[in-house]
Design a protein around this motif. Structure first.
Motif, PDB file in Angstrom:
ATOM      1  N   ALA A 190     -29.523  50.781  16.525  1.00 57.57           N
ATOM      2  CA  ALA A 190     -28.924  52.076  16.195  1.00 57.57           C
ATOM      3  C   ALA A 190     -29.693  52.782  15.077  1.00 57.57           C
ATOM      4  N   LEU A 191     -30.025  52.050  14.030  1.00 58.48           N
ATOM      5  CA  LEU A 191     -30.739  52.654  12.901  1.00 58.48           C
ATOM      6  C   LEU A 191     -32.152  53.076  13.298  1.00 58.48           C
ATOM      7  N   THR A 192     -32.763  52.321  14.195  1.00 58.62           N
ATOM      8  CA  THR A 192     -34.088  52.704  14.701  1.00 58.62           C
ATOM      9  C   THR A 192     -33.997  53.979  15.527  1.00 58.62           C
ATOM     10  N   GLU A 193     -32.945  54.082  16.354  1.00 59.35           N
ATOM     11  CA  GLU A 193     -32.740  55.302  17.141  1.00 59.35           C
ATOM     12  C   GLU A 193     -32.508  56.516  16.239  1.00 59.35           C
ATOM     13  N   LEU A 194     -31.940  56.283  15.061  1.00 59.71           N
ATOM     14  CA  LEU A 194     -31.689  57.369  14.103  1.00 59.71           C
ATOM     15  C   LEU A 194     -32.896  57.626  13.195  1.00 59.71           C
ATOM     16  N   ASP A 195     -33.999  56.901  13.464  1.00 57.17           N
ATOM     17  CA  ASP A 195     -35.261  57.067  12.707  1.00 57.17           C
ATOM     18  C   ASP A 195     -35.094  56.749  11.227  1.00 57.17           C
ATOM     19  N   ARG A 196     -34.205  55.812  10.902  1.00 59.38           N
ATOM     20  CA  ARG A 196     -34.052  55.406   9.512  1.00 59.38           C
ATOM     21  C   ARG A 196     -35.154  54.420   9.134  1.00 59.38           C
ATOM     22  N   LEU A 197     -35.615  54.541   7.901  1.00 61.85           N
ATOM     23  CA  LEU A 197     -36.661  53.653   7.399  1.00 61.85           C
ATOM     24  C   LEU A 197     -36.130  52.695   6.336  1.00 61.85           C
ATOM     25  N   ALA A 198     -34.925  52.970   5.832  1.00 61.72           N
ATOM     26  CA  ALA A 198     -34.314  52.106   4.812  1.00 61.72           C
ATOM     27  C   ALA A 198     -32.819  52.386   4.791  1.00 61.72           C
ATOM     28  N   LEU A 199     -32.065  51.418   4.246  1.00 59.22           N
ATOM     29  CA  LEU A 199     -30.621  51.579   4.146  1.00 59.22           C
ATOM     30  C   LEU A 199     -30.250  52.463   2.952  1.00 59.22           C
ATOM     31  N   ASP A 200     -29.199  53.257   3.126  1.00 56.90           N
ATOM     32  CA  ASP A 200     -28.616  54.019   2.029  1.00 56.90           C
ATOM     33  C   ASP A 200     -27.108  54.050   2.261  1.00 56.90           C
ATOM     34  N   PRO A 201     -26.310  54.318   1.221  1.00 51.67           N
ATOM     35  CA  PRO A 201     -24.849  54.245   1.361  1.00 51.67           C
ATOM     36  C   PRO A 201     -24.296  55.122   2.490  1.00 51.67           C
ATOM     37  N   GLU A 202     -24.828  56.327   2.651  1.00 47.87           N
ATOM     38  CA  GLU A 202     -24.321  57.234   3.682  1.00 47.87           C
ATOM     39  C   GLU A 202     -24.601  56.683   5.079  1.00 47.87           C
ATOM     40  N   THR A 203     -25.810  56.188   5.284  1.00 44.99           N
ATOM     41  CA  THR A 203     -26.165  55.628   6.589  1.00 44.99           C
ATOM     42  C   THR A 203     -25.286  54.421   6.915  1.00 44.99           C
ATOM     43  N   ILE A 204     -25.072  53.566   5.929  1.00 47.91           N
ATOM     44  CA  ILE A 204     -24.227  52.388   6.148  1.00 47.91           C
ATOM     45  C   ILE A 204     -22.821  52.821   6.538  1.00 47.91           C
ATOM     46  N   SER A 205     -22.254  53.797   5.813  1.00 44.94           N
ATOM     47  CA  SER A 205     -20.904  54.265   6.092  1.00 44.94           C
ATOM     48  C   SER A 205     -20.799  54.870   7.493  1.00 44.94           C
ATOM     49  N   ASP A 206     -21.825  55.622   7.896  1.00 46.66           N
ATOM     50  CA  ASP A 206     -21.797  56.303   9.196  1.00 46.66           C
ATOM     51  C   ASP A 206     -21.964  55.350  10.377  1.00 46.66           C
ATOM     52  N   THR A 207     -22.660  54.240  10.157  1.00 46.38           N
ATOM     53  CA  THR A 207     -23.007  53.353  11.285  1.00 46.38           C
ATOM     54  C   THR A 207     -22.336  51.990  11.214  1.00 46.38           C
ATOM     55  N   ILE A 208     -21.444  51.781  10.257  1.00 45.54           N
ATOM     56  CA  ILE A 208     -20.883  50.438  10.047  1.00 45.54           C
ATOM     57  C   ILE A 208     -20.065  49.964  11.248  1.00 45.54           C
ATOM     58  N   GLY A 209     -19.572  50.903  12.070  1.00 39.30           N
ATOM     59  CA  GLY A 209     -18.829  50.510  13.271  1.00 39.30           C
ATOM     60  C   GLY A 209     -19.680  49.823  14.311  1.00 39.30           C
ATOM     61  N   THR A 210     -20.987  49.932  14.169  1.00 38.47           N
ATOM     62  CA  THR A 210     -21.892  49.178  15.044  1.00 38.47           C
ATOM     63  C   THR A 210     -21.931  47.714  14.646  1.00 38.47           C
ATOM     64  N   LEU A 211     -21.677  47.463  13.369  1.00 36.33           N
ATOM     65  CA  LEU A 211     -21.813  46.108  12.822  1.00 36.33           C
ATOM     66  C   LEU A 211     -20.477  45.384  12.708  1.00 36.33           C
ATOM     67  N   LEU A 212     -19.432  46.088  12.265  1.00 37.94           N
ATOM     68  CA  LEU A 212     -18.115  45.493  12.075  1.00 37.94           C
ATOM     69  C   LEU A 212     -17.133  46.077  13.091  1.00 37.94           C
ATOM     70  N   LYS A 213     -16.185  45.270  13.537  1.00 38.32           N
ATOM     71  CA  LYS A 213     -15.314  45.681  14.639  1.00 38.32           C
ATOM     72  C   LYS A 213     -13.834  45.724  14.263  1.00 38.32           C
ATOM     73  N   TYR A 214     -13.507  45.506  12.988  1.00 37.93           N
ATOM     74  CA  TYR A 214     -12.111  45.556  12.555  1.00 37.93           C
ATOM     75  C   TYR A 214     -11.965  46.571  11.429  1.00 37.93           C
ATOM     76  N   GLN A 215     -10.947  47.438  11.526  1.00 42.00           N
ATOM     77  CA  GLN A 215     -10.799  48.534  10.587  1.00 42.00           C
ATOM     78  C   GLN A 215     -10.643  48.054   9.149  1.00 42.00           C
ATOM     79  N   ASP A 216      -9.932  46.956   8.931  1.00 45.19           N
ATOM     80  CA  ASP A 216      -9.773  46.445   7.564  1.00 45.19           C
ATOM     81  C   ASP A 216     -11.131  46.105   6.955  1.00 45.19           C
ATOM     82  N   ASP A 217     -12.006  45.482   7.745  1.00 46.01           N
ATOM     83  CA  ASP A 217     -13.347  45.156   7.255  1.00 46.01           C
ATOM     84  C   ASP A 217     -14.153  46.422   6.985  1.00 46.01           C
ATOM     85  N   ILE A 218     -14.053  47.393   7.908  1.00 43.71           N
ATOM     86  CA  ILE A 218     -14.793  48.647   7.749  1.00 43.71           C
ATOM     87  C   ILE A 218     -14.331  49.387   6.498  1.00 43.71           C
TER      88      ILE A 218
END
Length: 308
Positions: free
Chosen positions: A257-285
């Motif tokens: 997903a991050l490669t498709e978004l052309d990201r080169l490094a992690l940042d707080p906004e990117t993590i927040s926007d894409t965390i549903g790709t990594l975690l599957k429970y709302q409490d964890d998110i």
């Protein structure tokens, strides 16, 4: 006539190489138990958290050994008619009516006709035992812990003698035993009687080095810096006692997903926007978006900086 399947690996190192050729990175202990299961013709019982690659082992073995893959996906309420066989009742009823219309009254003959191979519907277990010589399949019994103890008891005959008994036809025995892979996420304990018929291995999450290599193979376009950050971040998340830790499959999805978004490094906004790709429970998110995710990012940046 079918072609013989590819030969089994002759050593543990060859097993590691065979799996690696199909992009499955196996540690030596896992490769050892796979090698022994193949040599000893014993079922392989794999336990571990969801997403660590248990099911993938069966898929890779089928490809590497050029064998059919037959999958029995287990679920609550799974019974013999869904897992092993059932009769084609509509076709049987039609045959009975045609026989009656033609004046045939010999009940024994009618019964013999309708309970024949012609009307037998083979489900995964019977398919796995009915292969042609030289082409025994890889038989994946996936998530066995989702079934009940009654179905486990039924499997004992299958795993002990590689045969099933159909009352109307008799016993059907495999001409060549399939390669059996059983997986469980350990939502409940599987009975010892079944485990005794298998070789056992606990499949754990990969370490950072292994997971980085997996990303490089599965998502080759992922930026090297981003790959290191992704792996470090996921490894750190697994120490936080989340409701459901991200598995390797989720790591691959996030990297993709991050490669498709052309990201080169992690940042707080990117993590927040894409965390549903990594975690599957709302409490964890919510926990990660609520500030803990930013702290994890800061920690792994410092650790990667120190490591050079």
């Amino acid at each position: 006539m079918s072609q013989p399947h590819r030969p089994l690996p002759s050593s543990i190192d060859e097993t590691i190489s065979m799996l690696g050729d199909h992009d499955y990175l196996a540690g030596r202990s896992l490769a050892t138990v796979i090698f022994l299961a193949l040599k000893m013709k014993r079922p392989l019982f794999l336990e571990g958290e969801a997403g660590v690659g248990k099911t993938e082992i069966a898929k890779v073995l089928a490809k590497a050994l050029d064998r059919p893959l037959i999958r029995l996906q287990c679920y609550e309420g799974l019974d013999v008619s869904s897992a092993v066989y059932e009769w084609n009742y509509p076709a049987q009823m039609l045959e009975i009516r045609l026989a009656e219309a033609s004046g045939l009254t010999d009940r024994d003959r009618i019964e013999s006709d309708i309970f024949s191979e012609r009307y037998l519907i083979r489900r995964p277990v019977l398919q796995a035992l009915s292969s042609e010589p030289g082409k025994a399949p890889v038989f994946l019994i996936d998530e066995l812990d989702r079934t009940d103890e009654a179905f486990e008891a039924f499997l004992l005959e299958v795993l002990s003698d590689f045969q099933v008994t159909i009352p109307e036809l008799g016993t059907i025995k495999a001409s060549e035993p399939p390669i059996v892979i059983i997986t469980t996420n350990r939502t409940r304990e599987v009975h010892d009687a079944l485990k005794r018929r298998c070789l056992y291995h606990w499949v754990d999450y990969p370490d950072a080095t292994q997971e980085l290599e997996i990303i490089s193979r599965k998502v080759p376009d992922c930026n090297a810096t981003l790959s290191r950050q992704i792996v470090a971040y996921v490894q750190k998340l697994r120490t936080l006692d989340l409701f459901k830790n991200p598995g390797v499959a989720e790591t691959i999805d996030w990297a993709t997903a991050l490669t498709e978004l052309d990201r080169l490094a992690l940042d707080p906004e990117t993590i927040s926007d894409t965390i549903g790709t990594l975690l599957k429970y709302q409490d964890d998110i919510s926990r990660i978006q609520g500030g803990e995710g930013a702290k994890v990012l800061e920690d792994i940046r410092n650790e990667l900086h120190v490591a050079g």
